[in-house]
Each structure stands twice: as structure tokens, then as C-alpha cells.
Design an enzyme around this catalytic site. Structure first.
Site, PDB file in Angstrom:
ATOM      1  N   ASP A  43      -2.534   0.184   6.242  1.00 22.05           N
ATOM      2  CA  ASP A  43      -3.432  -0.218   5.150  1.00 22.05           C
ATOM      3  C   ASP A  43      -3.057  -1.608   4.636  1.00 22.05           C
ATOM      4  O   ASP A  43      -3.927  -2.450   4.368  1.00 22.05           O
ATOM      5  CB  ASP A  43      -3.384   0.795   3.996  1.00 22.05           C
ATOM      6  N   ASP A  57       0.854  -1.192   0.000  1.00 26.41           N
ATOM      7  CA  ASP A  57       0.000   0.000   0.000  1.00 26.41           C
ATOM      8  C   ASP A  57       0.886   1.237   0.000  1.00 26.41           C
ATOM      9  O   ASP A  57       1.785   1.370   0.829  1.00 26.41           O
ATOM     10  CB  ASP A  57      -0.922   0.020   1.225  1.00 26.41           C
ATOM     11  N   ASP A  63      -1.946   1.313  -6.785  1.00 25.56           N
ATOM     12  CA  ASP A  63      -0.562   1.135  -6.312  1.00 25.56           C
ATOM     13  C   ASP A  63       0.353   0.651  -7.443  1.00 25.56           C
ATOM     14  O   ASP A  63       1.495   1.099  -7.565  1.00 25.56           O
ATOM     15  CB  ASP A  63      -0.547   0.159  -5.124  1.00 25.56           C
ATOM     16  N   GLU A 119       1.342   5.509  -0.115  1.00 27.15           N
ATOM     17  CA  GLU A 119       0.786   6.849   0.084  1.00 27.15           C
ATOM     18  C   GLU A 119       1.547   7.784  -0.844  1.00 27.15           C
ATOM     19  O   GLU A 119       2.716   7.531  -1.159  1.00 27.15           O
ATOM     20  CB  GLU A 119       0.913   7.296   1.537  1.00 27.15           C
ATOM     21  N   HIS A 138      -5.035   5.237   5.778  1.00 20.71           N
ATOM     22  CA  HIS A 138      -4.203   6.027   4.859  1.00 20.71           C
ATOM     23  C   HIS A 138      -2.752   6.130   5.333  1.00 20.71           C
ATOM     24  O   HIS A 138      -2.064   7.118   5.016  1.00 20.71           O
ATOM     25  CB  HIS A 138      -4.787   7.436   4.619  1.00 20.71           C
TER      26      HIS A 138
HETATM   27  P1  AMP Z   1      -4.900   5.176   0.328  1.00 22.34           P
HETATM   28  O1  AMP Z   1      -4.068   3.943   0.113  1.00 22.34           O
HETATM   29  O2  AMP Z   1      -6.356   4.962   0.290  1.00 22.34           O
HETATM   30  O3  AMP Z   1      -4.448   5.788   1.618  1.00 22.34           O
HETATM   31  O4  AMP Z   1      -4.581   6.187  -0.839  1.00 22.34           O
HETATM   32  C1  AMP Z   1      -3.343   6.294  -1.436  1.00 22.34           C
HETATM   33  C2  AMP Z   1      -3.100   7.723  -1.875  1.00 22.34           C
HETATM   34  O5  AMP Z   1      -4.169   8.155  -2.714  1.00 22.34           O
HETATM   35  C3  AMP Z   1      -3.057   8.751  -0.743  1.00 22.34           C
HETATM   36  O6  AMP Z   1      -1.784   8.839  -0.135  1.00 22.34           O
HETATM   37  C4  AMP Z   1      -3.401  10.022  -1.513  1.00 22.34           C
HETATM   38  O7  AMP Z   1      -2.296  10.488  -2.241  1.00 22.34           O
HETATM   39  C5  AMP Z   1      -4.430   9.540  -2.496  1.00 22.34           C
HETATM   40  N1  AMP Z   1      -5.780   9.717  -1.950  1.00 22.34           N
HETATM   41  C6  AMP Z   1      -6.497   8.825  -1.221  1.00 22.34           C
HETATM   42  N2  AMP Z   1      -7.695   9.334  -0.858  1.00 22.34           N
HETATM   43  C7  AMP Z   1      -7.727  10.589  -1.371  1.00 22.34           C
HETATM   44  C8  AMP Z   1      -8.692  11.641  -1.366  1.00 22.34           C
HETATM   45  N3  AMP Z   1      -9.865  11.515  -0.752  1.00 22.34           N
HETATM   46  N4  AMP Z   1      -8.378  12.790  -2.018  1.00 22.34           N
HETATM   47  C9  AMP Z   1      -7.196  12.947  -2.644  1.00 22.34           C
HETATM   48  N5  AMP Z   1      -6.251  11.991  -2.695  1.00 22.34           N
HETATM   49  C10 AMP Z   1      -6.500  10.828  -2.075  1.00 22.34           C
HETATM   50 MG    MG Z   2      -3.003   3.672   1.927  1.00 25.98          MG
END
Ligand code: AMP
Ligand code: MG
Length: 185
Positions: A169, A12, A108, A14, A164
């Protein structure tokens, strides 16, 4: 969700982001890699990896990004560049031999491709990618795709850690894989 390999390499990422379109998708960069190596037979996590990465296109994190991920400017300022972190990551997963790169959705995989291209580095994974979001829906006979939290809800599991954040994650994605594989649901 079955794989032929010995391990699920659950990753996962970020990445840099904004809520005002100032960072279009093409300019997003990985700021954290979180990963777990889940033994496909025992369903035990055998090892974990975490690294922050210093972004170069947008080196300054937006307040939105820090609020979303809890990753601070100090975390990325003190982090290795992508090339160095990727080398450490490859050095970690290489030892497990037979693995399948998995993640919740296609994001990813695509983000790795983007960053590798940007830095002129080869894509690090051998073999294909397993989209666990799609595999989960198929295993449950669902037509729609669920977010990770929704999948945990469906299985009566609780998200552990901070949403996040890469490693949390990845650990919670592993929870879903373990539940589906062990309950055969
Ligand atoms: P996640 O694995 O769901 O935490 O998302 C991976 C990446 O996607 C995050 O570090 C952000 O760069 C982007 N991301 C996730 N959710 C959002 C959101 N609601 N708005 C903008 N970017 C997002
Ligand atoms: Mg994440």
C-alpha cells in the site's frame, strides 16, 4: 502535494479488525507497519521498512482480518511487540533527517496516536502530517475524496502487489505521489 522537507515518509498500517463489531475502532491495534522513504526531489524510493507487530488487546486475528490483509496468525505470533517495532521503525527513518510523515487519509496518523497512548510511548514523528488523500483531491481539483485504488485508476496506474498489505500500500501510494509530482497533474 509539495512539501518543504527532503523526503516523503509514506506510511501504511494494517491493524486488527473484524466484520461483526467485535473490535471497535478504539481497540484496533497495528499489526503491520509498511513505509517507504521517497526522495522529494528525485522522486525515487531510497529505502523501505516493514515490520509485523504482535497485538495485545485482541492477540487472535479474526478470519476476516486475515482474509482482508493476508496477514496470518503465525506472522503476528512471531512478531515483536509494538514498543520494539516502533524503536526499529524510528531507528530507520531517523537517519533521513528532514522528512514529512504522509499517509492516505487520517487513519494511519490516528492509529499511531492510539497505539502510542495505549503503550505510554511518545508520538514518534517530528513535524506535521500530510494527508495525501486530501492533497490528491486538491491537486486534481476534485471535491470528493478517492480511495487509493481510485486514485491509481484516475492516473492510469496499476496497483502492484497485494492490497491491504502495509508495504505494498505504501509503495502504491508513492506511485500516486510520483505521478502527480512528475506530471504536475
Ligand atoms: P488499509 O490500509 O486500507 O489496508 O486499511 C488499514 C486497516 O483498516 C486494515 O488493516 C483493517 O484493520 C482496516 N480496514 C480496512 N478496510 C476494512 C474493511 N473493509 N472492514 C474492516 N476493517 C477494514
Ligand atoms: Mg494498508
Amino acid at each position: 502535494m509539495n512539501i518543504l522537507e527532503d523526503y516523503y515518509l509514506i506510511v501504511d498500517l494494517e491493524a486488527t479488525c473484524a466484520d461483526d463489531k467485535s473490535i471497535p475502532r478504539k481497540q484496533m491495534e497495528i499489526i503491520e507497519i509498511g513505509a517507504v522513504m521517497l526522495n522529494a526531489r528525485s522522486l525515487q524510493i531510497e529505502s523501505e521498512f516493514q515490520s509485523f507487530i504482535r497485538p495485545v488487546v485482541h492477540p487472535q486475528l479474526t478470519p476476516f482480518c486475515t482474509a482482508l490483509t493476508s496477514i496470518t496468525q503465525a506472522d503476528v505470533d512471531g512478531a515483536p511487540p509494538f514498543q520494539t517495532a516502533l524503536k526499529a521503525f524510528k531507528g530507520w527513518f531517523f537517519h533521513f533527517g528532514s522528512y514529512r510523515f504522509c499517509s492516505w487519509g487520517e487513519y494511519d496518523r490516528k492509529q499511531f496516536q492510539r497505539d502510542c497512548q495505549r503503550h505510554g510511548i511518545g508520538y514518534p514523528f517530528a513535524g506535521g502530517h500530510l494527508n495525501l488523500k486530501t492533497a490528491f483531491s486538491a491537486s486534481q481539483g476534485l471535491h470528493r475524496k478517492l480511495g487509493l485504488q481510485q486514485a491509481l485508476d484516475q492516473l492510469d496506474l496499476i496497483f502492484k502487489g497485494i492490497p491491504h498489505r502495509g508495504l505494498d500500500d505504501a509503495r502504491n501510494t508513492a506511485q500516486v505521489v510520483c505521478a502527480v509530482q512528475s506530471r504536475k497533474i
